[in-house]
Each structure stands twice: as C-alpha cells, then as structure tokens.
Design a protein around this motif. Sequence first.
Motif, PDB file in Angstrom:
ATOM      1  N   ALA A 110       4.593   6.458 -10.541  1.00  0.00           N
ATOM      2  CA  ALA A 110       5.014   6.284  -9.139  1.00  0.00           C
ATOM      3  C   ALA A 110       3.821   5.994  -8.242  1.00  0.00           C
ATOM      4  O   ALA A 110       3.887   5.117  -7.372  1.00  0.00           O
ATOM      5  N   GLU A 111       2.714   6.712  -8.452  1.00  0.00           N
ATOM      6  CA  GLU A 111       1.493   6.468  -7.668  1.00  0.00           C
ATOM      7  C   GLU A 111       0.981   5.052  -7.883  1.00  0.00           C
ATOM      8  O   GLU A 111       0.598   4.362  -6.937  1.00  0.00           O
ATOM      9  N   ALA A 112       0.959   4.622  -9.139  1.00  0.00           N
ATOM     10  CA  ALA A 112       0.490   3.266  -9.450  1.00  0.00           C
ATOM     11  C   ALA A 112       1.412   2.224  -8.822  1.00  0.00           C
ATOM     12  O   ALA A 112       0.942   1.199  -8.312  1.00  0.00           O
ATOM     13  N   LEU A 113       2.715   2.473  -8.834  1.00  0.00           N
ATOM     14  CA  LEU A 113       3.659   1.549  -8.191  1.00  0.00           C
ATOM     15  C   LEU A 113       3.417   1.480  -6.690  1.00  0.00           C
ATOM     16  O   LEU A 113       3.432   0.392  -6.102  1.00  0.00           O
ATOM     17  N   MET A 114       3.185   2.629  -6.055  1.00  0.00           N
ATOM     18  CA  MET A 114       2.915   2.633  -4.612  1.00  0.00           C
ATOM     19  C   MET A 114       1.641   1.854  -4.297  1.00  0.00           C
ATOM     20  O   MET A 114       1.602   1.083  -3.333  1.00  0.00           O
ATOM     21  N   ARG A 115       0.606   2.033  -5.115  1.00  0.00           N
ATOM     22  CA  ARG A 115      -0.633   1.270  -4.907  1.00  0.00           C
ATOM     23  C   ARG A 115      -0.369  -0.230  -5.024  1.00  0.00           C
ATOM     24  O   ARG A 115      -0.903  -1.027  -4.245  1.00  0.00           O
ATOM     25  N   SER A 116       0.464  -0.608  -5.973  1.00  0.00           N
ATOM     26  CA  SER A 116       0.746  -2.032  -6.171  1.00  0.00           C
ATOM     27  C   SER A 116       1.558  -2.608  -5.017  1.00  0.00           C
ATOM     28  O   SER A 116       1.283  -3.722  -4.564  1.00  0.00           O
ATOM     29  N   VAL A 117       2.540  -1.863  -4.542  1.00  0.00           N
ATOM     30  CA  VAL A 117       3.322  -2.336  -3.392  1.00  0.00           C
ATOM     31  C   VAL A 117       2.402  -2.503  -2.184  1.00  0.00           C
ATOM     32  O   VAL A 117       2.458  -3.531  -1.484  1.00  0.00           O
ATOM     33  N   LYS A 118       1.530  -1.533  -1.952  1.00  0.00           N
ATOM     34  CA  LYS A 118       0.602  -1.633  -0.820  1.00  0.00           C
ATOM     35  C   LYS A 118      -0.383  -2.786  -0.999  1.00  0.00           C
ATOM     36  O   LYS A 118      -0.767  -3.433  -0.031  1.00  0.00           O
ATOM     37  N   ALA A 119      -0.789  -3.059  -2.237  1.00  0.00           N
ATOM     38  CA  ALA A 119      -1.729  -4.159  -2.494  1.00  0.00           C
ATOM     39  C   ALA A 119      -1.125  -5.511  -2.141  1.00  0.00           C
ATOM     40  O   ALA A 119      -1.820  -6.387  -1.639  1.00  0.00           O
ATOM     41  N   VAL A 120       0.172  -5.676  -2.381  1.00  0.00           N
ATOM     42  CA  VAL A 120       0.785  -6.983  -2.105  1.00  0.00           C
ATOM     43  C   VAL A 120       1.498  -7.038  -0.763  1.00  0.00           C
ATOM     44  O   VAL A 120       1.701  -8.124  -0.222  1.00  0.00           O
ATOM     45  N   ASN A 121       1.862  -5.880  -0.203  1.00  0.00           N
ATOM     46  CA  ASN A 121       2.624  -5.878   1.044  1.00  0.00           C
ATOM     47  C   ASN A 121       1.885  -5.231   2.212  1.00  0.00           C
ATOM     48  O   ASN A 121       2.322  -5.356   3.350  1.00  0.00           O
ATOM     49  N   GLU A 125       1.811  -2.192   3.166  1.00  0.00           N
ATOM     50  CA  GLU A 125       2.353  -0.855   3.382  1.00  0.00           C
ATOM     51  C   GLU A 125       3.722  -0.744   2.727  1.00  0.00           C
ATOM     52  O   GLU A 125       4.325  -1.743   2.346  1.00  0.00           O
ATOM     53  N   MET A 126       4.173   0.481   2.608  1.00  0.00           N
ATOM     54  CA  MET A 126       5.478   0.738   2.011  1.00  0.00           C
ATOM     55  C   MET A 126       6.578   0.481   3.044  1.00  0.00           C
ATOM     56  O   MET A 126       6.391   0.746   4.234  1.00  0.00           O
ATOM     57  N   HIS A 127       7.695  -0.044   2.582  1.00  0.00           N
ATOM     58  CA  HIS A 127       8.895  -0.247   3.398  1.00  0.00           C
ATOM     59  C   HIS A 127      10.095   0.147   2.559  1.00  0.00           C
ATOM     60  O   HIS A 127       9.974   0.286   1.333  1.00  0.00           O
ATOM     61  N   PRO A 128      11.270   0.278   3.157  1.00  0.00           N
ATOM     62  CA  PRO A 128      12.466   0.599   2.373  1.00  0.00           C
ATOM     63  C   PRO A 128      12.873  -0.539   1.414  1.00  0.00           C
ATOM     64  O   PRO A 128      13.409  -0.291   0.354  1.00  0.00           O
ATOM     65  N   GLN A 129      12.612  -1.776   1.818  1.00  0.00           N
ATOM     66  CA  GLN A 129      12.939  -2.906   0.949  1.00  0.00           C
ATOM     67  C   GLN A 129      12.022  -4.084   1.241  1.00  0.00           C
ATOM     68  O   GLN A 129      11.363  -4.129   2.269  1.00  0.00           O
ATOM     69  N   TYR A 130      12.001  -5.034   0.280  1.00  0.00           N
ATOM     70  CA  TYR A 130      11.075  -6.164   0.325  1.00  0.00           C
ATOM     71  C   TYR A 130      11.806  -7.419  -0.121  1.00  0.00           C
ATOM     72  O   TYR A 130      12.742  -7.347  -0.919  1.00  0.00           O
ATOM     73  N   PRO A 131      11.346  -8.592   0.336  1.00  0.00           N
ATOM     74  CA  PRO A 131      11.879  -9.827  -0.238  1.00  0.00           C
ATOM     75  C   PRO A 131      11.624  -9.790  -1.753  1.00  0.00           C
ATOM     76  O   PRO A 131      10.623  -9.214  -2.216  1.00  0.00           O
ATOM     77  N   THR A 132      12.500 -10.372  -2.516  1.00  0.00           N
ATOM     78  CA  THR A 132      12.381 -10.322  -3.971  1.00  0.00           C
ATOM     79  C   THR A 132      11.043 -10.864  -4.458  1.00  0.00           C
ATOM     80  O   THR A 132      10.442 -10.309  -5.385  1.00  0.00           O
ATOM     81  N   ALA A 133      10.539 -11.916  -3.844  1.00  0.00           N
ATOM     82  CA  ALA A 133       9.244 -12.472  -4.269  1.00  0.00           C
ATOM     83  C   ALA A 133       8.118 -11.446  -4.100  1.00  0.00           C
ATOM     84  O   ALA A 133       7.226 -11.353  -4.938  1.00  0.00           O
ATOM     85  N   THR A 134       8.179 -10.652  -3.038  1.00  0.00           N
ATOM     86  CA  THR A 134       7.176  -9.615  -2.809  1.00  0.00           C
ATOM     87  C   THR A 134       7.332  -8.500  -3.838  1.00  0.00           C
ATOM     88  O   THR A 134       6.337  -8.005  -4.393  1.00  0.00           O
ATOM     89  N   ALA A 135       8.565  -8.105  -4.115  1.00  0.00           N
ATOM     90  CA  ALA A 135       8.817  -7.070  -5.127  1.00  0.00           C
ATOM     91  C   ALA A 135       8.332  -7.532  -6.494  1.00  0.00           C
ATOM     92  O   ALA A 135       7.718  -6.761  -7.244  1.00  0.00           O
ATOM     93  N   MET A 136       8.581  -8.787  -6.826  1.00  0.00           N
ATOM     94  CA  MET A 136       8.118  -9.334  -8.106  1.00  0.00           C
ATOM     95  C   MET A 136       6.592  -9.306  -8.183  1.00  0.00           C
ATOM     96  O   MET A 136       6.026  -8.975  -9.226  1.00  0.00           O
ATOM     97  N   ALA A 137       5.934  -9.630  -7.088  1.00  0.00           N
ATOM     98  CA  ALA A 137       4.470  -9.599  -7.054  1.00  0.00           C
ATOM     99  C   ALA A 137       3.965  -8.172  -7.240  1.00  0.00           C
ATOM    100  O   ALA A 137       2.960  -7.937  -7.917  1.00  0.00           O
ATOM    101  N   ALA A 138       4.664  -7.191  -6.667  1.00  0.00           N
ATOM    102  CA  ALA A 138       4.272  -5.789  -6.850  1.00  0.00           C
ATOM    103  C   ALA A 138       4.414  -5.380  -8.312  1.00  0.00           C
ATOM    104  O   ALA A 138       3.552  -4.672  -8.858  1.00  0.00           O
ATOM    105  N   ILE A 139       5.471  -5.835  -8.964  1.00  0.00           N
ATOM    106  CA  ILE A 139       5.678  -5.544 -10.386  1.00  0.00           C
ATOM    107  C   ILE A 139       4.576  -6.189 -11.212  1.00  0.00           C
ATOM    108  O   ILE A 139       4.031  -5.578 -12.137  1.00  0.00           O
ATOM    109  N   LYS A 140       4.217  -7.408 -10.884  1.00  0.00           N
ATOM    110  CA  LYS A 140       3.126  -8.093 -11.579  1.00  0.00           C
ATOM    111  C   LYS A 140       1.812  -7.335 -11.363  1.00  0.00           C
ATOM    112  O   LYS A 140       1.053  -7.108 -12.309  1.00  0.00           O
ATOM    113  N   HIS A 141       1.531  -6.950 -10.126  1.00  0.00           N
ATOM    114  CA  HIS A 141       0.300  -6.217  -9.826  1.00  0.00           C
ATOM    115  C   HIS A 141       0.266  -4.918 -10.622  1.00  0.00           C
ATOM    116  O   HIS A 141      -0.751  -4.585 -11.236  1.00  0.00           O
ATOM    117  N   PHE A 142       1.357  -4.175 -10.626  1.00  0.00           N
ATOM    118  CA  PHE A 142       1.440  -2.946 -11.412  1.00  0.00           C
ATOM    119  C   PHE A 142       1.128  -3.233 -12.880  1.00  0.00           C
ATOM    120  O   PHE A 142       0.348  -2.525 -13.510  1.00  0.00           O
TER     121      PHE A 142
END
Length: 120
Positions: free
Chosen positions: A79-90, A92-109
Amino acid sequence: MTKNSLIDWVWTMDELGIGWCQCEKDPISGKAPHTVNKPLVTKSIVNALGDIPEVMSNQDISLVVLDLWKFRDITPPIAEALMRSVKAVNGEMHPQYPTATAMAAIKHFSNTFAGEEARG
C-alpha cells in the motif's frame, strides 16, 4: 484513453525495484525479457474490473495490482509503495484518477516496488 504527456515518462523508465518479470535477465543488457507495458496493464484492468473504466479509484488500482502481480493481499508495504507511485505520477492522492493516470501509477509501482512482503 486520453494522452497525457505529463505521465508519458513512466512508460520509458528503467526498472528500479525487483521487477514484475522474474524470468532470467538478458546476459548482455541485464534487463528482464518481459516488461510491464500498456497492453499488459490493460489486460489486468479487464481481469480485475471487467472493463476499462473512464476513471479509477485507489481501490481499483489496488485490484489491478493484485491481478498483475498475483498478490494475495495488499499489505502495508505494498500500500505504501502504491501511494508513492500514485504521488509520483499525479502529485497527490485523490479519490479517483483518469484511467491513463491510474495505468501510469501501476506501471510506476511495477518498476519501483522493492519487494517487501512481495508475493504470497
């Protein structure tokens, strides 16, 4: 999927963590033969969510990572690593993201996860 040049860098970044692919690395390049790419992430989105949504929540991202990495659970280190990845591409954290941003967070993770409590 809309194009977002602010997240394009993620798809060309080097693997810094344990890497998703556990196959033997190429002896010349030192790189794993299989990388996390858009088609692979898209396949895991469909597996985990049933279709490709326009936006994805943090829970959706977690479900996709569970499918992609074959984890049993999202542990605190994951979960910590996922939060770091979401913050790296976005930023900050939000309740939801455009799919392209979410995909980038998954790739970063997938390129940065250090493997704490990795596979169950």
